[in-house]
Design an enzyme around this catalytic site. Structure first.
Site, PDB file in Angstrom:
ATOM      1  CG  ASP A  81      43.911  53.541   9.307  1.00 39.10           C
ATOM      2  OD1 ASP A  81      43.990  54.537   8.563  1.00 39.10           O
ATOM      3  OD2 ASP A  81      44.542  52.481   9.108  1.00 39.10           O
ATOM      4  CG  HIS A  82      41.675  53.166   5.605  1.00 40.12           C
ATOM      5  ND1 HIS A  82      41.653  53.737   4.355  1.00 40.12           N
ATOM      6  CD2 HIS A  82      42.969  52.900   5.871  1.00 40.12           C
ATOM      7  CE1 HIS A  82      42.886  53.819   3.885  1.00 40.12           C
ATOM      8  NE2 HIS A  82      43.692  53.322   4.782  1.00 40.12           N
ATOM      9  CG  ASP A 103      39.752  55.807   2.180  1.00 41.70           C
ATOM     10  OD1 ASP A 103      39.723  56.547   1.175  1.00 41.70           O
ATOM     11  OD2 ASP A 103      40.326  54.705   2.188  1.00 41.70           O
ATOM     12  CD  GLU A 133      43.835  57.245   1.020  1.00 41.97           C
ATOM     13  OE1 GLU A 133      43.678  56.852   2.190  1.00 41.97           O
ATOM     14  OE2 GLU A 133      44.243  56.523   0.101  1.00 41.97           O
ATOM     15  N   GLY A 180      50.096  46.852   2.556  1.00 42.35           N
ATOM     16  CA  GLY A 180      50.495  45.446   2.546  1.00 42.35           C
ATOM     17  C   GLY A 180      51.995  45.264   2.396  1.00 42.35           C
ATOM     18  CG  HIS A 210      47.428  55.757   4.630  1.00 45.70           C
ATOM     19  ND1 HIS A 210      46.303  55.081   5.024  1.00 45.70           N
ATOM     20  CD2 HIS A 210      47.303  57.009   5.130  1.00 45.70           C
ATOM     21  CE1 HIS A 210      45.523  55.893   5.719  1.00 45.70           C
ATOM     22  NE2 HIS A 210      46.098  57.077   5.791  1.00 45.70           N
ATOM     23  N   GLY A 211      50.842  53.046   4.415  1.00 45.82           N
ATOM     24  CA  GLY A 211      51.762  52.028   3.888  1.00 45.82           C
ATOM     25  C   GLY A 211      53.201  52.381   4.201  1.00 45.82           C
ATOM     26  CB  SER A 213      55.436  48.621   6.891  1.00 48.22           C
ATOM     27  OG  SER A 213      54.548  48.605   7.983  1.00 48.22           O
TER      28      SER A 213
HETATM   29 ZN   LIG Z   1      45.771  53.187   4.754  1.00 51.78          ZN
END
Ligand SMILES: [Zn+2]
Length: 316
Positions: A81-82, A103, A133, A180, A210-211, A213
């Protein structure tokens, strides 16, 4: 059964999404693989540069590979990832990863194309999938913070040009999520019309959220009742938005924040309720079980529960 992310996306596109879970330590890896094995669900295990620095790249990869032996029926990909070029080329040389992300989204469009194309050429030589990305997400990802004012949505025309120029296998897009815990402070939600337009330009091309959550308010409240001070206006991606995004080509949904909140909740509650305890294994056992149950819920939400059969027994 170790696969590339391209092999996973070829089957799941438009039908279900596969969770891509950021792992940092042993208990998470046990919980994730136990959930996948018990429910016959394909997973993507992923590591950030921060995770590899924390555990050491060899330690982290070895733990994932051990888990694959301990839970032998799991269908999975190992994704970086990244990544940046140095990590990616190191991983391509040493082996282990079946998928990498370059990325370069903070560069200009032209520079992003150039850097991505170079990684794609090298990775494809080895049969490894590449996620790129386009667009900039707000939020905090490990040690990188992007202010909301500097984030922007992905432009569908640019997606078409970018994918044709780079031949990347999947693309992370900015459609309203952030990294986050504080995802939707503006309350704008997922920009589904952008996904729709990308799908009409590039039918069948896999997209990555992404993100992803959810940031459960119940978990945040439990953390705060046990002495935490997480802001209660933290808000993640709502479940109905996830379910609308999957038919529009979201194949991979990254999860990191939710599992960190889960770890915080388990440990805060444990030490609040048992102030005489000091063995790390006691909350560790509870965490592994909670993590497993949490993953099973995510599998159900993403529609991928039981889908390992499609990869192990393609004629079925
Ligand atoms: Zn990410």
């Amino acid at each position: 059964m170790l696969l590339t992310t391209k092999q996973l996306f070829d089957k799941c596109y438009g039908r279900y999404a596969i969770p891509a879970v950021n792992v940092f330590f042993m208990e998470e890896i046990h919980g994730l693989f136990a959930a996948a094995q018990e429910t016959n669900t394909p997973i993507i295990v992923q590591t950030t540069p921060f995770a590899r620095d924390y555990a050491h790249p060899d330690m982290l990869l070895s733990m994932i590979q051990s888990a694959a032996r301990i839970y032998p029926n799991v269908v999975y990909a190992i994704h970086m990832d990244h990544g940046y070029e140095a990590h990616i080329y190191d991983a391509l040389e040493k082996g282990g990863y079946t998928s990498v992300m370059i990325d370069a989204s903070h560069d200009s469009f032209e520079q992003n194309v150039l850097r991505t194309k170079q990684v794609v050429d090298k990775a494809h030589e080895k049969g490894i999938s590449v996620e790129a990305e386009l667009g900039v997400l707000a939020g905090v990802e490990d040690d990188l913070t992007v202010e909301a004012a500097h984030s922007f949505y992905t432009n569908p025309q640019e997606v078409e040009d970018f994918v044709r120029a780079t031949h990347c296998d999947s693309l992370a897009i900015a459609v309203g999520t952030s990294h986050g815990a504080y995802k939707f402070s503006g309350g704008q939600g997922l920009q589904l019309h952008i996904l729709q337009e990308i799908q009409s330009r590039l039918p069948g091309f896999p997209l990555v959220l992404h993100g992803g959550s959810n940031v459960s308010s119940e978990v945040v409240e439990r953390i705060n009742r046990a002495g935490g001070k997480i802001k209660t206006d933290a808000k993640g991606v709502q479940e109905d938005e996830i379910q609308k995004a999957i038919p529009l080509g979201i194949c991979k949904i990254n999860i990191a924040t939710d599992t960190r909140l889960l770890w915080t909740m388990v440990n805060r509650e444990f030490f609040r309720d048992k102030p005489d305890e000091f063995a790390p294994t006691s909350p560790g056992k509870i965490f592994m079980e909670e993590y497993k149950q949490f993953m099973i819920q995510k599998f159900n939400l993403f529609g991928c529960t039981g889908k390992s059969i499609e990869f192990r027994n393609p004629g079925a």
